[in-house]
Design a protein around this motif. Structure first.
Motif, PDB file in Angstrom:
ATOM      1  N   PHE A 130      18.504  -2.248  12.679  1.00 17.67           N
ATOM      2  CA  PHE A 130      17.201  -3.291  11.919  1.00 17.67           C
ATOM      3  C   PHE A 130      18.339  -4.133  11.320  1.00 17.67           C
ATOM      4  CE2 PHE A 130      15.526   1.360  11.038  1.00 17.67           C
ATOM      5  CZ  PHE A 130      14.468   1.180  11.107  1.00 17.67           C
ATOM      6  N   TYR A 131      16.946  -5.495  12.380  1.00 17.73           N
ATOM      7  CA  TYR A 131      17.460  -7.097  11.710  1.00 17.73           C
ATOM      8  C   TYR A 131      16.320  -7.040  11.635  1.00 17.73           C
ATOM      9  CZ  TYR A 131      17.975 -11.648  12.903  1.00 17.73           C
ATOM     10  OH  TYR A 131      18.620 -13.484  12.226  1.00 17.73           O
ATOM     11  N   LYS A 132      16.693  -7.871  10.524  1.00 14.85           N
ATOM     12  CA  LYS A 132      15.949  -8.849   9.143  1.00 14.85           C
ATOM     13  C   LYS A 132      15.919 -10.585   9.280  1.00 14.85           C
ATOM     14  CE  LYS A 132      13.175  -6.563   5.735  1.00 14.85           C
ATOM     15  NZ  LYS A 132      13.047  -6.186   4.767  1.00 14.85           N
ATOM     16  N   ASP A 133      15.411 -10.841  10.373  1.00 14.85           N
ATOM     17  CA  ASP A 133      16.085 -12.763   9.922  1.00 14.85           C
ATOM     18  C   ASP A 133      14.841 -13.050   9.079  1.00 14.85           C
ATOM     19  OD1 ASP A 133      15.890 -15.453  10.117  1.00 14.85           O
ATOM     20  OD2 ASP A 133      15.014 -15.490  12.145  1.00 14.85           O
ATOM     21  N   LYS A 134      15.691 -13.550   7.258  1.00 13.69           N
ATOM     22  CA  LYS A 134      14.742 -14.209   6.398  1.00 13.69           C
ATOM     23  C   LYS A 134      14.367 -15.093   6.521  1.00 13.69           C
ATOM     24  CE  LYS A 134      17.399 -10.489   4.340  1.00 13.69           C
ATOM     25  NZ  LYS A 134      16.938  -8.961   3.839  1.00 13.69           N
ATOM     26  N   ASN A 135      14.137 -15.988   7.500  1.00 17.03           N
ATOM     27  CA  ASN A 135      13.855 -17.101   8.012  1.00 17.03           C
ATOM     28  C   ASN A 135      12.439 -16.946   8.579  1.00 17.03           C
ATOM     29  OD1 ASN A 135      16.016 -18.641   6.589  1.00 17.03           O
ATOM     30  ND2 ASN A 135      17.119 -18.404   8.518  1.00 17.03           N
ATOM     31  N   SER A 136      12.355 -15.995   9.247  1.00 19.46           N
ATOM     32  CA  SER A 136      10.693 -16.489   9.669  1.00 19.46           C
ATOM     33  C   SER A 136      10.554 -14.577   9.315  1.00 19.46           C
ATOM     34  CB  SER A 136      10.996 -16.187  11.193  1.00 19.46           C
ATOM     35  OG  SER A 136      12.015 -15.305  11.795  1.00 19.46           O
ATOM     36  N   TYR A 137      10.686 -13.432   8.372  1.00 18.79           N
ATOM     37  CA  TYR A 137      10.514 -12.528   7.805  1.00 18.79           C
ATOM     38  C   TYR A 137       9.258 -12.782   7.698  1.00 18.79           C
ATOM     39  CZ  TYR A 137       9.668  -8.664   5.046  1.00 18.79           C
ATOM     40  OH  TYR A 137       8.877  -6.780   4.683  1.00 18.79           O
ATOM     41  N   GLU A 138       7.694 -11.905   8.193  1.00 16.76           N
ATOM     42  CA  GLU A 138       6.617 -11.445   6.762  1.00 16.76           C
ATOM     43  C   GLU A 138       6.922 -10.126   6.763  1.00 16.76           C
ATOM     44  OE1 GLU A 138       3.661 -14.070   9.115  1.00 16.76           O
ATOM     45  OE2 GLU A 138       4.712 -15.654   9.534  1.00 16.76           O
ATOM     46  N   GLU A 139       6.506  -9.980   5.339  1.00 15.64           N
ATOM     47  CA  GLU A 139       5.848  -8.367   5.022  1.00 15.64           C
ATOM     48  C   GLU A 139       5.008  -8.324   5.635  1.00 15.64           C
ATOM     49  OE1 GLU A 139       4.896  -7.522   0.564  1.00 15.64           O
ATOM     50  OE2 GLU A 139       6.695  -7.947   1.328  1.00 15.64           O
ATOM     51  N   ARG A 140       4.723  -6.856   5.991  1.00 19.29           N
ATOM     52  CA  ARG A 140       3.465  -6.244   6.747  1.00 19.29           C
ATOM     53  C   ARG A 140       2.254  -6.351   5.369  1.00 19.29           C
ATOM     54  NH1 ARG A 140       3.030  -6.473  11.794  1.00 19.29           N
ATOM     55  NH2 ARG A 140       4.194  -8.572  10.561  1.00 19.29           N
ATOM     56  N   GLU A 141       1.333  -6.551   5.894  1.00 21.89           N
ATOM     57  CA  GLU A 141       0.249  -6.598   5.133  1.00 21.89           C
ATOM     58  C   GLU A 141      -0.079  -5.173   3.566  1.00 21.89           C
ATOM     59  OE1 GLU A 141      -4.396  -5.690   5.228  1.00 21.89           O
ATOM     60  OE2 GLU A 141      -3.676  -6.472   6.990  1.00 21.89           O
ATOM     61  N   ASP A 142       0.547  -3.985   4.267  1.00 22.30           N
ATOM     62  CA  ASP A 142       0.358  -2.488   3.055  1.00 22.30           C
ATOM     63  C   ASP A 142       1.774  -2.055   3.162  1.00 22.30           C
ATOM     64  OD1 ASP A 142      -2.023  -3.004   3.922  1.00 22.30           O
ATOM     65  OD2 ASP A 142      -2.463  -1.524   5.525  1.00 22.30           O
ATOM     66  N   LEU A 143       2.658  -2.893   3.228  1.00 23.90           N
ATOM     67  CA  LEU A 143       4.210  -2.487   2.726  1.00 23.90           C
ATOM     68  C   LEU A 143       4.347  -2.006   1.373  1.00 23.90           C
ATOM     69  CD1 LEU A 143       7.259  -2.164   2.801  1.00 23.90           C
ATOM     70  CD2 LEU A 143       7.461  -4.379   2.746  1.00 23.90           C
ATOM     71  N   ASN A 144       3.694  -2.857   0.328  1.00 23.47           N
ATOM     72  CA  ASN A 144       3.473  -2.558  -1.037  1.00 23.47           C
ATOM     73  C   ASN A 144       2.617  -1.147  -1.308  1.00 23.47           C
ATOM     74  OD1 ASN A 144       5.150  -4.244  -2.398  1.00 23.47           O
ATOM     75  ND2 ASN A 144       3.506  -6.033  -2.661  1.00 23.47           N
ATOM     76  N   GLN A 145       1.417  -0.591  -0.474  1.00 18.48           N
ATOM     77  CA  GLN A 145       1.425   0.648  -0.471  1.00 18.48           C
ATOM     78  C   GLN A 145       1.965   1.426   0.271  1.00 18.48           C
ATOM     79  OE1 GLN A 145      -0.264  -2.276   0.531  1.00 18.48           O
ATOM     80  NE2 GLN A 145      -3.207  -1.528  -0.129  1.00 18.48           N
ATOM     81  N   TYR A 146       2.857   1.561   0.880  1.00 19.21           N
ATOM     82  CA  TYR A 146       3.745   2.495   1.441  1.00 19.21           C
ATOM     83  C   TYR A 146       5.018   2.168   0.589  1.00 19.21           C
ATOM     84  CZ  TYR A 146       6.779   4.130   5.005  1.00 19.21           C
ATOM     85  OH  TYR A 146       7.429   5.703   5.641  1.00 19.21           O
ATOM     86  N   LEU A 147       5.633   1.544  -0.247  1.00 14.97           N
ATOM     87  CA  LEU A 147       6.855   1.567  -1.280  1.00 14.97           C
ATOM     88  C   LEU A 147       6.030   2.442  -2.168  1.00 14.97           C
ATOM     89  CD1 LEU A 147       7.999  -2.003  -0.563  1.00 14.97           C
ATOM     90  CD2 LEU A 147       9.028  -0.102   0.336  1.00 14.97           C
ATOM     91  N   LYS A 148       4.584   2.092  -2.815  1.00 16.74           N
ATOM     92  CA  LYS A 148       4.105   3.709  -3.752  1.00 16.74           C
ATOM     93  C   LYS A 148       3.762   4.613  -3.391  1.00 16.74           C
ATOM     94  CE  LYS A 148       1.862  -0.791  -5.848  1.00 16.74           C
ATOM     95  NZ  LYS A 148       0.075  -1.673  -6.045  1.00 16.74           N
ATOM     96  N   TRP A 149       3.506   4.622  -2.495  1.00 11.69           N
ATOM     97  CA  TRP A 149       3.625   6.352  -1.948  1.00 11.69           C
ATOM     98  C   TRP A 149       5.275   7.551  -1.885  1.00 11.69           C
ATOM     99  CZ3 TRP A 149       4.985   7.953   3.485  1.00 11.69           C
ATOM    100  CH2 TRP A 149       4.006   9.281   4.003  1.00 11.69           C
ATOM    101  N   MET A 150       6.157   6.428  -0.997  1.00 12.57           N
ATOM    102  CA  MET A 150       6.903   6.859  -0.827  1.00 12.57           C
ATOM    103  C   MET A 150       7.670   6.740  -2.121  1.00 12.57           C
ATOM    104  SD  MET A 150       7.218   7.464   2.266  1.00 12.57           S
ATOM    105  CE  MET A 150      10.203   7.232   2.112  1.00 12.57           C
ATOM    106  N   LYS A 151       7.536   6.206  -3.170  1.00 11.61           N
ATOM    107  CA  LYS A 151       8.262   6.215  -4.509  1.00 11.61           C
ATOM    108  C   LYS A 151       7.724   7.567  -5.495  1.00 11.61           C
ATOM    109  CE  LYS A 151      10.864   5.401  -8.207  1.00 11.61           C
ATOM    110  NZ  LYS A 151      11.701   5.329  -8.227  1.00 11.61           N
ATOM    111  N   GLY A 152       6.507   7.539  -5.025  1.00 11.28           N
ATOM    112  CA  GLY A 152       5.944   8.476  -5.403  1.00 11.28           C
ATOM    113  C   GLY A 152       5.896   9.815  -5.132  1.00 11.28           C
TER     114      GLY A 152
END
Length: 188
Positions: A130-152
């Motif tokens: 996995f590679y994430k370019d910190k300069n051009s990275y754009e978070e997915r629209e629903d990432l926070n919902q996914y993270l909440k789901w994974m945590k829950g």
């Protein structure tokens, strides 16, 4: 929208891992294809991508393609490693659009954890990472919902070093997978 019954019938399965069923629910009802992790989405696959590797029924029957891995044509499969474990404990393999094939997770839950990184997987002949370019990275629209789901649901936080998880999965499964895979396709 993925119909679970159609998904199971397409794969010839009466059951799918509960983690995958929950992910399909999440994708259908909370988010959508590619909106919670870059390049990723569960889909109904007809195994045509696998058939480009080998048409051997023994090969095709041991691999269960279930998701797009990145936007360029790579895809994830569950590899039935003949260990008689439940499907949710089988290794996950990525088939790269450029030709690389690699074990990337020990099981479906580990793949779900990898997706929290929110970057497309890169698959070349020698490795998957996995590679994430910190300069051009754009978070997915629903990432926070996914993270909440994974945590829950699984008590898992966003992964910071996804390649470490891949390395662990490969240490456990790479040799057996390559031996099995080599019966159908020899890279040499």
């Amino acid at each position: 929208m993925i119909n679970i019954t159609d998904f199971k019938e397409n794969l010839g399965l009466s059951e799918i891992p509960v983690e995958l069923e929950k992910l399909i629910y999440f994708q259908n009802n909370i988010s959508s294809f590619e909106n919670y992790s870059q390049g990723f989405g569960v889909l109904i696959d007809d195994k045509s991508g696998l058939q480009s590797w080998s048409g051997d029924e023994n090969f095709l029957n041991r691999l269960i393609p279930f998701a797009q891995a990145n936007g360029s044509g790579s895809f994830y499969t569950i590899w039935n490693d003949a260990s008689n474990q439940p499907l949710n404990q089988m290794p996950i393999v990525v088939f790269g659009d450029e030709g690389g094939v690699h074990v990337v997770a020990e099981n479906i839950l580990q793949l779900l954890h990898l997706l929290t990184y929110d970057a497309e997987i890169w698959v070349d002949f020698d490795q998957a990472y996995f590679y994430k370019d910190k300069n051009s990275y754009e978070e997915r629209e629903d990432l926070n919902q996914y993270l909440k789901w994974m945590k829950g649901d699984y008590r898992l936080n966003q992964i910071e070093e996804p390649d470490e998880l891949i390395k662990t999965a490969q240490e456990k499964h790479k040799e057996n997978f390559e031996k099995w895979f080599g019966q159908y396709f020899n890279e040499d």
